[in-house]
Design a protein around this motif. Structure first.
Motif, short mmCIF file in Angstrom:
data_model
loop_
_atom_site.label_atom_id
_atom_site.label_comp_id
_atom_site.label_asym_id
_atom_site.label_seq_id
_atom_site.Cartn_x
_atom_site.Cartn_y
_atom_site.Cartn_z
N ASP A 232 48.99 35.27 32.49
CA ASP A 232 48.64 36.55 34.44
C ASP A 232 48.01 35.64 35.35
OD1 ASP A 232 48.21 38.20 31.74
OD2 ASP A 232 45.94 38.07 32.09
N ARG A 233 48.07 34.70 36.34
CA ARG A 233 48.08 33.82 37.46
C ARG A 233 49.20 33.78 37.68
NH1 ARG A 233 48.01 28.55 39.31
NH2 ARG A 233 46.61 28.46 41.44
N GLU A 234 50.16 33.21 37.22
CA GLU A 234 51.90 33.28 36.93
C GLU A 234 52.16 34.45 37.88
OE1 GLU A 234 56.12 31.74 35.42
OE2 GLU A 234 53.76 31.24 34.41
N ALA A 235 52.34 35.43 36.75
CA ALA A 235 52.91 36.78 37.72
C ALA A 235 52.23 37.20 38.13
CB ALA A 235 52.47 38.07 36.30
N PHE A 236 50.63 37.36 38.71
CA PHE A 236 50.19 38.07 40.29
C PHE A 236 50.92 36.38 41.23
CE2 PHE A 236 46.38 37.64 43.18
CZ PHE A 236 45.97 38.65 43.23
N LEU A 237 50.67 35.43 41.06
CA LEU A 237 51.10 34.57 42.17
C LEU A 237 53.15 34.65 42.35
CD1 LEU A 237 49.39 31.29 41.94
CD2 LEU A 237 48.80 33.62 42.85
N THR A 238 53.32 35.81 41.88
CA THR A 238 55.18 35.22 41.90
C THR A 238 55.60 36.77 42.30
OG1 THR A 238 55.53 35.04 39.41
CG2 THR A 238 54.89 32.83 40.31
N ALA A 239 54.43 37.78 41.79
CA ALA A 239 55.11 39.20 41.98
C ALA A 239 55.74 39.90 43.57
CB ALA A 239 53.24 40.05 41.80
N GLY A 240 55.88 38.60 43.68
CA GLY A 240 56.64 39.25 45.40
C GLY A 240 55.70 39.28 46.34
N HIS A 241 54.41 40.03 46.79
CA HIS A 241 53.55 40.22 47.19
C HIS A 241 52.97 38.43 47.84
CE1 HIS A 241 51.27 41.12 43.77
NE2 HIS A 241 50.91 40.18 44.32
N ILE A 242 52.47 38.34 49.18
CA ILE A 242 51.95 37.30 49.54
C ILE A 242 50.40 36.97 48.97
CG2 ILE A 242 51.16 35.81 51.18
CD1 ILE A 242 53.53 36.46 53.00
N VAL A 243 50.47 36.20 47.94
CA VAL A 243 48.38 35.54 47.83
C VAL A 243 48.08 35.16 48.75
CG1 VAL A 243 47.00 35.22 46.11
CG2 VAL A 243 49.27 36.94 45.12
N MET A 244 46.80 35.30 49.31
CA MET A 244 46.14 34.30 50.01
C MET A 244 44.93 34.29 49.27
SD MET A 244 47.33 35.16 53.48
CE MET A 244 46.34 33.99 54.06
N ALA A 245 44.35 32.94 48.92
CA ALA A 245 42.96 32.26 48.59
C ALA A 245 42.39 31.78 48.78
CB ALA A 245 42.99 32.71 47.12
N ALA A 246 41.01 31.79 48.83
CA ALA A 246 40.41 30.76 49.98
C ALA A 246 40.10 29.47 48.64
CB ALA A 246 38.80 30.96 50.24
N GLY A 247 40.45 29.59 47.21
CA GLY A 247 40.27 28.80 46.78
C GLY A 247 40.90 29.28 45.33
N GLU A 248 40.57 28.19 44.40
CA GLU A 248 41.07 28.64 43.00
C GLU A 248 39.40 29.63 42.66
OE1 GLU A 248 43.41 29.30 39.29
OE2 GLU A 248 43.89 28.68 41.30
N GLU A 249 38.32 29.50 42.96
CA GLU A 249 37.41 29.79 42.06
C GLU A 249 37.43 31.43 42.49
OE1 GLU A 249 35.63 27.59 46.53
OE2 GLU A 249 37.34 27.80 44.84
N GLN A 250 38.16 31.36 43.88
CA GLN A 250 37.60 33.34 44.33
C GLN A 250 39.10 33.88 43.55
OE1 GLN A 250 35.75 32.86 46.06
NE2 GLN A 250 35.27 31.21 46.60
N LEU A 251 40.00 33.09 42.48
CA LEU A 251 40.62 33.54 41.82
C LEU A 251 40.19 33.97 40.96
CD1 LEU A 251 44.51 31.86 41.94
CD2 LEU A 251 43.94 34.80 42.72
N VAL A 252 39.45 33.48 40.38
CA VAL A 252 38.96 33.21 38.97
C VAL A 252 38.02 34.56 38.80
CG1 VAL A 252 37.16 32.29 37.53
CG2 VAL A 252 38.81 31.19 38.41
N SER A 253 36.98 34.36 40.33
CA SER A 253 35.76 35.29 39.97
C SER A 253 36.74 36.49 40.56
CB SER A 253 34.93 35.47 41.77
OG SER A 253 35.90 35.57 42.32
N ALA A 254 37.62 36.97 40.92
CA ALA A 254 38.89 38.22 40.70
C ALA A 254 38.49 38.56 39.81
CB ALA A 254 39.93 38.30 41.95
N TYR A 255 40.12 38.28 39.39
CA TYR A 255 39.84 38.04 37.31
C TYR A 255 38.25 38.74 36.94
CZ TYR A 255 42.56 37.24 33.06
OH TYR A 255 43.71 37.60 31.98
N LEU A 256 38.15 37.90 36.61
CA LEU A 256 36.52 38.00 35.71
C LEU A 256 35.87 39.16 35.96
CD1 LEU A 256 34.35 34.43 35.51
CD2 LEU A 256 36.32 35.77 33.98
N THR A 257 36.20 39.64 37.14
CA THR A 257 35.47 41.40 38.00
C THR A 257 36.38 42.04 37.45
OG1 THR A 257 35.64 40.81 39.94
CG2 THR A 257 33.59 39.56 39.30
#
Length: 531
Positions: A232-257
């Protein structure tokens, strides 16, 4: 509750096993401290059967002579999923100018890892049978690599050494690398402590630093959860939009919630189709998640689920199907691994439900000296079903006779479970000692049956067997009970999202708003420390 202590997550010694299992388990732990930590995390998530360190190839050997070549630092083989880890600990040169120190660190830590990972992937794609556990290239992997056309590769670069410098650069925080997907290839050299698309045009490489590695593998601590996250991470980061996250832990929290009964995701359900050009995940998400009472309750409810991990590890370490296999039903190590992989492929949430069901079955058995049986499945994955059998030992039986009898009972209930759960394809039976037993020690049995083609002839045979044995009475019903991974959390989220949908119909120029947020966030996460 006798020797089988559900609450304490303790399992007894298995009777009848000599202490050695049927698999050649890797005993390598890594050659340095960072690799040993990585291997420990992998064994925790993927368990011992599917995790390997210090591997070699015979690339430079001829006729058994020559020097073996080191492979990737850690390899995980889980069915068709192959996770290759490269671990690089590179000291960040604080005595150099930032632009010099960062470029050197990135080249040695990230670029070198990516090159190693792509090389390892190329080797196992061409020569899946030429990766070995020892430097003499005599011990093959205990689990065979999948055929190249079936393999799904996940490349993970674990980088260490930048955390303190990163925290100083951003004026505090966790010291984890910022994620910005519009930073591509050579652009990384001019963007300190930021990672985007490392190798454009090649297989995607996930970059996790020392902090984010433990966050990811601490939260996604089963094979299924971790692999799903990488996919899911690869698909999200390569989907064509620009993703800006302050750190991997922020991606994790978004994914969990942002998950529900249909699975997890990085954005609220339905948000993927809004056509946003820039997605910003700031630095407030992770700490907020850790403080939420729903998250704390989830962690508490997950605690008993680690019994499932221990149970699988016991089957790996000391399991021997020859001890209890019915006549004519001998199976190979590969067949045993396939069955174990099914139960090891359960998510942490499903493991919680499975252990809860097992506990209830044992508690019901404890009310009498008789047999207790339970069929478990879910609406989300009805094709997989479990049969739990708690069987008592007769006073005049020795333990070997009891094991044979219990396995026969388990075999009967598991093979006939299809009659009670028509949607099931694979049925997994597990049998345990009765909680009211009067003897020392205990054991567990495991049996798998699959019905890819369920014909009328098979149905008739199973129905005849069911009636002859008097099992799975017509009164027995399969129950589906709803459960949420986060108690009360998902319902609150669904209510909030419904409210957002109602308000969102009157939004004005969403693209401009997103760009403004992105520009502000970009200035924040790329700011340099003032001298």
């Amino acid at each position: 509750m006798s020797d089988f202590d559900i609450e304490g997550m303790a399992l007894p010694d298995q009777q009848g096993a000599g202490g050695a299992g049927i698999f050649d388990i890797s005993d390598a732990d890594g050659v340095n401290e960072s690799e040993r930590l990585l291997m420990k995390l992998c064994r925790s998530s993927f368990l011992s059967l599917w995790s390997y360190a210090n591997l070699h190839t015979d690339q430079d050997m001829r006729d058994g002579k020559g020097s073996a070549k080191e492979f990737a630092d850690v390899l995980v083989v889980f069915g068709n999923d192959v996770v290759i880890f490269s671990d690089k600990h590179v000291v960040f040169q604080d005595d150099k100018l930032l632009e010099v120190a960062w470029k050197r660190w990135y080249k040695r830590a990230v670029d070198a890892s990516a090159a190693q990972l792509h090389g390892a992937k190329g080797w196992v794609t061409r020569f899946p049978n030429r990766v070995f556990q020892d430097s003499k290239c005599l011990r093959p992997l205990s689990v065979a690599l999948p055929a190249p056309e079936q393999a799904r590769f996940h490349l993970v670069a674990v980088t260490r050494g930048s955390r303190e410098a990163c925290a100083r650069y951003f004026g505090g925080g966790s010291g984890t690398l910022v994620i910005k997907t519009d930073v591509v290839g050579a652009d990384h050299g001019d963007t300190p402590f930021t990672v985007g698309i490392v190798s454009p045009g090649k297989a995607f490489v996930h970059v996790l630093d020392e902090f984010s590695l433990e966050v990811v593998m601490g939260e996604m601590d089963t094979a299924r959860d971790f692999i799903d996250y990488l996919i899911d991470r690869e698909a999200f980061l390569t989907a064509g939009h620009i993703v800006m996250a302050a750190g991997e832990e922020q991606l994790v929290s978004a994914y969990l919630t942002n998950g529900d009964e249909d699975g997890r995701r990085f954005l609220p359900k339905g948000a993927e189709s809004t056509g946003q050009e820039v997605i910003v995940i700031d630095d407030t998400h992770y700490d907020g998640l850790l403080a939420r009472p729903e998250y704390i309750a989830k962690r508490e409810q997950d605690a008993p689920s680690y019994l499932w991990d221990k149970l699988i590890e016991r089957f790996i370490r000391i399991g021997d199907p020859a001890l209890v296999a019915p006549a004519g039903h001998a199976q190979s190590a590969a067949e045993t691994e396939e069955g174990l992989r099914i139960i090891a492929g359960e998510s942490r949430f499903r493991r919680r439900l499975l252990v809860d069901t097992l506990r209830e079955t044992i508690e019901r058995a404890a009310l009498s000296d008789g047999r207790a049986v339970r069929l478990f499945s879910t609406k989300q994955e009805p094709e997989i079903a479990y049969v739990f059998v708690i069987a008592p030992k007769l006073d005049d039986e020795d333990y070997a006779e009891y094991r044979r009898h219990r396995m026969a009972v388990l075999h009967a209930y598991t093979t006939c479970a299809k009659l009670k759960h028509a949607a099931g394809v694979t049925f997994l039976g597990l049998a345990f000692d009765h909680p009211n037993k009067k003897y020392e020690g205990a054991s567990e049995d495991f049996f798998v049956v699959s019905y890819p083609n369920f014909t009328d002839e098979i149905r008739e045979e199973l129905e005849r067997r069911r009636l002859d044995l008097g099992i799975w009475s017509d009164k027995a019903k399969t129950r589906y009970e709803p459960a949420d991974e986060y108690p009360l959390f998902m319902e609150q989220m669904r209510t909030s999202l419904n409210n957002l949908e109602a308000v969102g119909k009157s939004h004005v120029d969403k693209t401009k708003r997103n760009r403004a947020k992105a520009a502000k966030a970009s200035r924040r996460i790329n700011r340099k420390k003032r001298k």
